[in-house]
Design a protein around this motif. Structure first.
Motif, PDB file in Angstrom:
ATOM      1  N   ILE A 109       0.837  -1.203   0.000  1.00 17.32           N
ATOM      2  CA  ILE A 109       0.000   0.000   0.000  1.00 17.32           C
ATOM      3  C   ILE A 109       0.868   1.249   0.000  1.00 17.32           C
ATOM      4  O   ILE A 109       0.630   2.198  -0.772  1.00 17.32           O
ATOM      5  N   LEU A 110       1.884   1.269   0.849  1.00 22.44           N
ATOM      6  CA  LEU A 110       2.735   2.445   0.974  1.00 22.44           C
ATOM      7  C   LEU A 110       3.485   2.735  -0.324  1.00 22.44           C
ATOM      8  O   LEU A 110       3.497   3.876  -0.813  1.00 22.44           O
ATOM      9  N   LEU A 111       4.110   1.727  -0.898  1.00 25.31           N
ATOM     10  CA  LEU A 111       4.919   1.948  -2.099  1.00 25.31           C
ATOM     11  C   LEU A 111       4.053   2.338  -3.298  1.00 25.31           C
ATOM     12  O   LEU A 111       4.446   3.189  -4.102  1.00 25.31           O
ATOM     13  N   ASN A 112       2.892   1.726  -3.429  1.00 24.19           N
ATOM     14  CA  ASN A 112       2.001   2.100  -4.533  1.00 24.19           C
ATOM     15  C   ASN A 112       1.439   3.501  -4.352  1.00 24.19           C
ATOM     16  O   ASN A 112       1.246   4.226  -5.332  1.00 24.19           O
ATOM     17  N   THR A 113       1.181   3.891  -3.120  1.00 25.16           N
ATOM     18  CA  THR A 113       0.678   5.246  -2.880  1.00 25.16           C
ATOM     19  C   THR A 113       1.742   6.285  -3.199  1.00 25.16           C
ATOM     20  O   THR A 113       1.451   7.317  -3.831  1.00 25.16           O
ATOM     21  N   ILE A 114       2.978   6.041  -2.769  1.00 22.47           N
ATOM     22  CA  ILE A 114       4.069   6.970  -3.085  1.00 22.47           C
ATOM     23  C   ILE A 114       4.251   7.091  -4.591  1.00 22.47           C
ATOM     24  O   ILE A 114       4.382   8.196  -5.141  1.00 22.47           O
ATOM     25  N   SER A 115       4.263   5.953  -5.285  1.00 23.05           N
ATOM     26  CA  SER A 115       4.418   5.971  -6.741  1.00 23.05           C
ATOM     27  C   SER A 115       3.248   6.676  -7.417  1.00 23.05           C
ATOM     28  O   SER A 115       3.436   7.389  -8.406  1.00 23.05           O
ATOM     29  N   ALA A 116       2.046   6.504  -6.890  1.00 22.94           N
ATOM     30  CA  ALA A 116       0.869   7.139  -7.483  1.00 22.94           C
ATOM     31  C   ALA A 116       0.968   8.655  -7.413  1.00 22.94           C
ATOM     32  O   ALA A 116       0.646   9.359  -8.379  1.00 22.94           O
ATOM     33  N   VAL A 117       1.419   9.168  -6.269  1.00 23.27           N
ATOM     34  CA  VAL A 117       1.520  10.625  -6.116  1.00 23.27           C
ATOM     35  C   VAL A 117       2.617  11.190  -7.019  1.00 23.27           C
ATOM     36  O   VAL A 117       2.459  12.246  -7.640  1.00 23.27           O
ATOM     37  N   ARG A 118       3.726  10.483  -7.117  1.00 23.19           N
ATOM     38  CA  ARG A 118       4.860  11.006  -7.885  1.00 23.19           C
ATOM     39  C   ARG A 118       4.691  10.872  -9.393  1.00 23.19           C
ATOM     40  O   ARG A 118       5.434  11.509 -10.154  1.00 23.19           O
ATOM     41  N   THR A 119       3.753  10.071  -9.830  1.00 22.56           N
ATOM     42  CA  THR A 119       3.570   9.858 -11.265  1.00 22.56           C
ATOM     43  C   THR A 119       2.274  10.462 -11.791  1.00 22.56           C
ATOM     44  O   THR A 119       1.772  10.033 -12.831  1.00 22.56           O
ATOM     45  N   VAL A 120       1.731  11.435 -11.080  1.00 21.42           N
ATOM     46  CA  VAL A 120       0.553  12.135 -11.591  1.00 21.42           C
ATOM     47  C   VAL A 120       0.927  12.862 -12.878  1.00 21.42           C
ATOM     48  O   VAL A 120       2.037  13.388 -13.019  1.00 21.42           O
ATOM     49  N   ASP A 121       0.015  12.901 -13.808  1.00 23.07           N
ATOM     50  CA  ASP A 121       0.260  13.517 -15.115  1.00 23.07           C
ATOM     51  C   ASP A 121       0.730  14.971 -14.941  1.00 23.07           C
ATOM     52  O   ASP A 121       0.001  15.797 -14.364  1.00 23.07           O
ATOM     53  N   PRO A 122       1.924  15.308 -15.407  1.00 27.10           N
ATOM     54  CA  PRO A 122       2.404  16.695 -15.259  1.00 27.10           C
ATOM     55  C   PRO A 122       1.505  17.721 -15.946  1.00 27.10           C
ATOM     56  O   PRO A 122       1.441  18.871 -15.517  1.00 27.10           O
ATOM     57  N   THR A 123       0.808  17.312 -17.003  1.00 25.56           N
ATOM     58  CA  THR A 123      -0.099  18.242 -17.682  1.00 25.56           C
ATOM     59  C   THR A 123      -1.215  18.694 -16.749  1.00 25.56           C
ATOM     60  O   THR A 123      -1.595  19.873 -16.732  1.00 25.56           O
TER      61      THR A 123
ATOM     62  N   PHE B  71      -3.813  19.499  -4.107  1.00 28.51           N
ATOM     63  CA  PHE B  71      -3.716  18.123  -3.626  1.00 28.51           C
ATOM     64  C   PHE B  71      -5.089  17.469  -3.592  1.00 28.51           C
ATOM     65  O   PHE B  71      -5.238  16.300  -3.978  1.00 28.51           O
ATOM     66  N   GLN B  72      -6.102  18.213  -3.149  1.00 27.96           N
ATOM     67  CA  GLN B  72      -7.440  17.647  -2.996  1.00 27.96           C
ATOM     68  C   GLN B  72      -8.109  17.379  -4.332  1.00 27.96           C
ATOM     69  O   GLN B  72      -8.780  16.348  -4.498  1.00 27.96           O
ATOM     70  N   LYS B  73      -7.938  18.293  -5.292  1.00 30.44           N
ATOM     71  CA  LYS B  73      -8.684  18.200  -6.545  1.00 30.44           C
ATOM     72  C   LYS B  73      -7.940  17.472  -7.652  1.00 30.44           C
ATOM     73  O   LYS B  73      -8.566  16.990  -8.598  1.00 30.44           O
ATOM     74  N   VAL B  74      -6.621  17.384  -7.572  1.00 32.97           N
ATOM     75  CA  VAL B  74      -5.838  16.786  -8.658  1.00 32.97           C
ATOM     76  C   VAL B  74      -5.063  15.560  -8.186  1.00 32.97           C
ATOM     77  O   VAL B  74      -5.216  14.462  -8.733  1.00 32.97           O
ATOM     78  N   ILE B  75      -4.213  15.758  -7.185  1.00 36.16           N
ATOM     79  CA  ILE B  75      -3.322  14.675  -6.760  1.00 36.16           C
ATOM     80  C   ILE B  75      -4.107  13.492  -6.223  1.00 36.16           C
ATOM     81  O   ILE B  75      -3.890  12.339  -6.632  1.00 36.16           O
ATOM     82  N   LEU B  76      -5.013  13.741  -5.297  1.00 31.16           N
ATOM     83  CA  LEU B  76      -5.729  12.647  -4.656  1.00 31.16           C
ATOM     84  C   LEU B  76      -6.596  11.856  -5.628  1.00 31.16           C
ATOM     85  O   LEU B  76      -6.507  10.616  -5.662  1.00 31.16           O
ATOM     86  N   PRO B  77      -7.441  12.491  -6.457  1.00 31.29           N
ATOM     87  CA  PRO B  77      -8.226  11.681  -7.404  1.00 31.29           C
ATOM     88  C   PRO B  77      -7.368  10.905  -8.395  1.00 31.29           C
ATOM     89  O   PRO B  77      -7.683   9.762  -8.736  1.00 31.29           O
ATOM     90  N   ALA B  78      -6.285  11.522  -8.875  1.00 32.78           N
ATOM     91  CA  ALA B  78      -5.430  10.832  -9.846  1.00 32.78           C
ATOM     92  C   ALA B  78      -4.682   9.657  -9.231  1.00 32.78           C
ATOM     93  O   ALA B  78      -4.250   8.741  -9.945  1.00 32.78           O
ATOM     94  N   SER B  79      -4.519   9.657  -7.910  1.00 34.21           N
ATOM     95  CA  SER B  79      -3.777   8.595  -7.237  1.00 34.21           C
ATOM     96  C   SER B  79      -4.634   7.406  -6.849  1.00 34.21           C
ATOM     97  O   SER B  79      -4.089   6.348  -6.506  1.00 34.21           O
ATOM     98  N   VAL B  80      -5.938   7.558  -6.892  1.00 33.25           N
ATOM     99  CA  VAL B  80      -6.822   6.515  -6.362  1.00 33.25           C
ATOM    100  C   VAL B  80      -6.628   5.163  -7.056  1.00 33.25           C
ATOM    101  O   VAL B  80      -6.536   4.124  -6.379  1.00 33.25           O
ATOM    102  N   PRO B  81      -6.560   5.065  -8.400  1.00 32.03           N
ATOM    103  CA  PRO B  81      -6.405   3.743  -9.018  1.00 32.03           C
ATOM    104  C   PRO B  81      -5.152   3.003  -8.567  1.00 32.03           C
ATOM    105  O   PRO B  81      -5.203   1.805  -8.248  1.00 32.03           O
TER     106      PRO B  81
END
Length: 284
Positions: free
Chosen positions: A165-179, A195-205
């Motif tokens: 869970i920890l490693l996938n969450t870290i990777s999810a946050v760091r690989t959010v689409d730069p666009t 963080f609330q509107k972009v980072i968190l939703p994009a990290s959920v999968p």
């Protein structure tokens, strides 16, 4: 005389110009579900048939691999006697508590590490040290420090589930689409809203991918832990059946673990779809 009357030729042309009513999709959907169910069941049914035939045909020693019908009878006997229910309840309680604690700890910590670079720089050495240490290798340490009771078993499940869970969450946050990040910053969003509107939703999968991996790990690690110093649980049931040479009961416990793992994974998949309904479906 009514003004709605039209010549037959005109009336026929109007009827031809009207678009046909769309056909109902219910029968097609039901047939599709049935077809998918049959397709997905063929491999399992073939495996069960092979399991039933191979021992009876002498392809394997039925002493060590009894036919599936005997395993099913043993499973039913364990169920009616109450042994299966009590051992399953003990395992599920330990597994769910450890898994739930891992989610509560790893998801916020992973979001924090992935988003704030100073926290990542501080904790990265510890993460690299412990992530490469297998959970079962630390089982004797947990038993020595916490005893052979419930605490050690829940703790080993917690430790094993934290890492995916920890490693996938870290990777999810760091690989959010730069666009997406550039677009959000162009709108002058403050960091918290970004963080609330972009980072968190994009990290959920990706976060749910780690949670699903942890779900399977929680059951596998617990079964191994229950084979050491436990008096209840599916791991204890399997181990005790092996020592007593009750082979059908041993396989009944193994089948129960497999079914529980499958159901747990399907539950997590349903939750993932619930939380990611905003995603556009992929075209076939």
């Amino acid at each position: 005389m009514s003004t709605d009357l039209k010549p037959p030729a005109v009336q026929q042309e109007l009827e031809q110009e009207q678009p046909p009513s769309p056909p109902t999709r219910a029968p097609g959907r039901v047939l599709g579900l049935l077809r998918d169910g049959v397709t997905k069941s063929v491999a399992i049914l073939a495996l069960l048939a092979l399991w039933e035939v191979a021992p009876r045909a002498g392809l394997v020693d039925r002493t060590f691999l009894p036919p599936f019908s005997e395993v099913a009878q043993a499973w039913w006997g364990l169920l009616t006697s109450g042994q299966l229910a009590s051992n399953t309840q003990a395992s599920l309680t330990r597994s769910l508590v450890g898994f739930g604690l891992a989610v509560l700890i790893a998801v916020p910590l992973g979001l924090l590490i992935g988003w704030y670079r100073p926290v990542a720089d501080l904790l990265s050495p510890l993460l690299e040290l412990f992530r490469n240490t297998a959970a079962l290798a630390l089982l004797p340490v947990f038993i020595l420090i916490l005893g052979i009771g419930e605490t050690s078993k829940i703790s080993i499940v917690l430790y094993a589930c934290v890492w995916p869970i920890l490693l996938n969450t870290i990777s999810a946050v760091r690989t959010v689409d730069p666009t997406l990040l550039r677009l959000a910053r162009s709108l002058n969003l403050p960091p918290l809203r970004l963080f609330q509107k972009v980072i968190l939703p994009a990290s959920v999968p990706a976060v749910f991918t780690g949670i699903r991996l942890a779900g399977s790990v929680s059951i596998l690690v617990l079964v191994a832990a229950e084979m050491v110093g436990a008096k209840a649980g599916l791991g204890y049931l399997i181990n005790a059946s092996q020592f007593n040479f009750a082979i059908p009961q041993m396989y009944a416990g193994i089948v129960t673990i497999s079914v529980l793992g499958l159901l747990f994974n399907q539950l997590l998949v349903a939750l993932e779809r619930r939380f990611t309904r905003w995603r556009a479906p992929l075209s076939a």
